[in-house]
Design a protein around this motif. Structure first.
Motif, PDB file in Angstrom:
ATOM      1  N   VAL A  47      -4.128   9.066  -3.554  1.00  0.00           N
ATOM      2  CA  VAL A  47      -4.512   9.095  -2.145  1.00  0.00           C
ATOM      3  C   VAL A  47      -3.987   7.857  -1.422  1.00  0.00           C
ATOM      4  O   VAL A  47      -3.354   7.957  -0.365  1.00  0.00           O
ATOM      5  N   ARG A  48      -4.241   6.683  -1.973  1.00  0.00           N
ATOM      6  CA  ARG A  48      -3.783   5.446  -1.339  1.00  0.00           C
ATOM      7  C   ARG A  48      -2.251   5.394  -1.280  1.00  0.00           C
ATOM      8  O   ARG A  48      -1.665   4.974  -0.275  1.00  0.00           O
ATOM      9  N   GLY A  50      -0.166   7.957  -1.235  1.00  0.00           N
ATOM     10  CA  GLY A  50       0.305   8.923  -0.256  1.00  0.00           C
ATOM     11  C   GLY A  50       0.094   8.455   1.173  1.00  0.00           C
ATOM     12  O   GLY A  50       0.959   8.651   2.036  1.00  0.00           O
ATOM     13  N   GLU A  51      -1.042   7.823   1.428  1.00  0.00           N
ATOM     14  CA  GLU A  51      -1.308   7.321   2.781  1.00  0.00           C
ATOM     15  C   GLU A  51      -0.312   6.252   3.191  1.00  0.00           C
ATOM     16  O   GLU A  51       0.155   6.228   4.327  1.00  0.00           O
ATOM     17  N   ARG A  52       0.016   5.354   2.257  1.00  0.00           N
ATOM     18  CA  ARG A  52       0.954   4.274   2.610  1.00  0.00           C
ATOM     19  C   ARG A  52       2.365   4.811   2.816  1.00  0.00           C
ATOM     20  O   ARG A  52       3.063   4.381   3.749  1.00  0.00           O
ATOM     21  N   ALA A  54       3.111   7.845   3.768  1.00  0.00           N
ATOM     22  CA  ALA A  54       3.075   8.605   5.015  1.00  0.00           C
ATOM     23  C   ALA A  54       3.159   7.673   6.222  1.00  0.00           C
ATOM     24  O   ALA A  54       3.808   7.989   7.230  1.00  0.00           O
ATOM     25  N   ARG A  55       2.500   6.514   6.132  1.00  0.00           N
ATOM     26  CA  ARG A  55       2.578   5.536   7.229  1.00  0.00           C
ATOM     27  C   ARG A  55       4.001   5.003   7.372  1.00  0.00           C
ATOM     28  O   ARG A  55       4.494   4.811   8.494  1.00  0.00           O
ATOM     29  N   ARG A  58       6.053   7.724   9.126  1.00  0.00           N
ATOM     30  CA  ARG A  58       5.785   7.781  10.568  1.00  0.00           C
ATOM     31  C   ARG A  58       6.482   6.649  11.298  1.00  0.00           C
ATOM     32  O   ARG A  58       7.020   6.826  12.403  1.00  0.00           O
ATOM     33  N   HIS A 132       1.738  -0.880  -2.991  1.00  0.00           N
ATOM     34  CA  HIS A 132       1.573   0.518  -3.409  1.00  0.00           C
ATOM     35  C   HIS A 132       2.829   1.111  -4.038  1.00  0.00           C
ATOM     36  O   HIS A 132       2.737   2.134  -4.731  1.00  0.00           O
TER      37      HIS A 132
END
Length: 222
Positions: A47-48, A50-52, A54-55, A58, A132
């Motif tokens: 999760v962590r 993937g979030e990083r 994805a950021r 973006r 990450h």
């Protein structure tokens, strides 16, 4: 052909954050500067990670020099359930390859890409990334071939990549019509429709008066 093969599951598909490339279904070699970037997680928290990533995606998509950003976030690979089914090959992923992400990036040219890489915007987008991400491996993409678009076969999907290139280059509309599509799908002409017309020698590119025949390309699919 391969000593090892590993397939990652993408249950949620991929995410296209931006696509400024005019060609929706490319079928050609060369052209723009295309990079496939593989990122490996520095920890096991999907999760962590993937979030990083994805950021990061973006942030890259917001920059004008980056024409296209597409994100793949596969599930962590499970060595206890090797995929795809294959014999006589290694299907285990090393620890650093169990949790990965893939970014598809497109630039106008290598010069634009390297200039952007040295920019403050790129440095800001990647700040703290090593918390990450353990490594990044880039692969140059030599060609892009689209076989399915919006759940429909493209001309390349129907005829093969190389024949489709030739059909497009010489403007062979008689090789891309609905009657030809039906012939290749069904193996027989449409009811009540003849297929006599101007054919193509797909090897030489020459036109000749002949009967349209069903041909399938043998180019590799990527």
């Amino acid at each position: 052909m391969f000593a090892a093969t590993v397939a990652y599951a993408l249950p949620h598909g991929l995410t296209t954050l931006v696509d400024r490339v005019a060609e929706a279904s490319p079928n050609r070699d060369g052209g723009l500067d295309r990079i496939e970037l593989h990122l490996g997680a520095s920890h096991g928290n999907a999760v962590r990670f993937g979030e990083r990533v994805a950021r990061l995606a973006r942030a890259l998509a917001a920059e004008a020099p980056v024409l296209k950003v597409r994100l793949h976030l596969p599930e962590p690979y499970d060595n206890a359930k090797p995929a795809p089914p294959a014999s006589d090959v290694d299907q285990s992923a090393a620890d650093e390859r169990r949790l990965i992400a893939v970014l598809e990036l497109v630039f106008h040219s290598p010069l634009v890409r390297r200039t952007f890489h040295a920019s403050d915007a790129f440095k800001a987008a990647t700040a703290g990334l090593t918390e990450h991400v353990a490594y990044a491996t880039a692969f140059a993409v030599s060609g892009v071939y689209s076989y399915v678009r919006d759940e429909q076969l493209t001309l390349a999907g129907l005829r093969g990549g190389r024949p489709a290139q030739l059909i497009g280059r010489i403007g062979a509309v008689d090789q891309a019509g609905a009657d030809v599509r039906h012939l290749i799908h069904a193996g027989k002409p449409s009811a009540g429709r003849g297929l006599v017309g101007r054919g193509i020698d797909l090897a030489s590119g020459e036109r000749s008066a002949s009967r349209v025949v069903s041909t399938r390309g043998t180019s590799g699919r990527r």
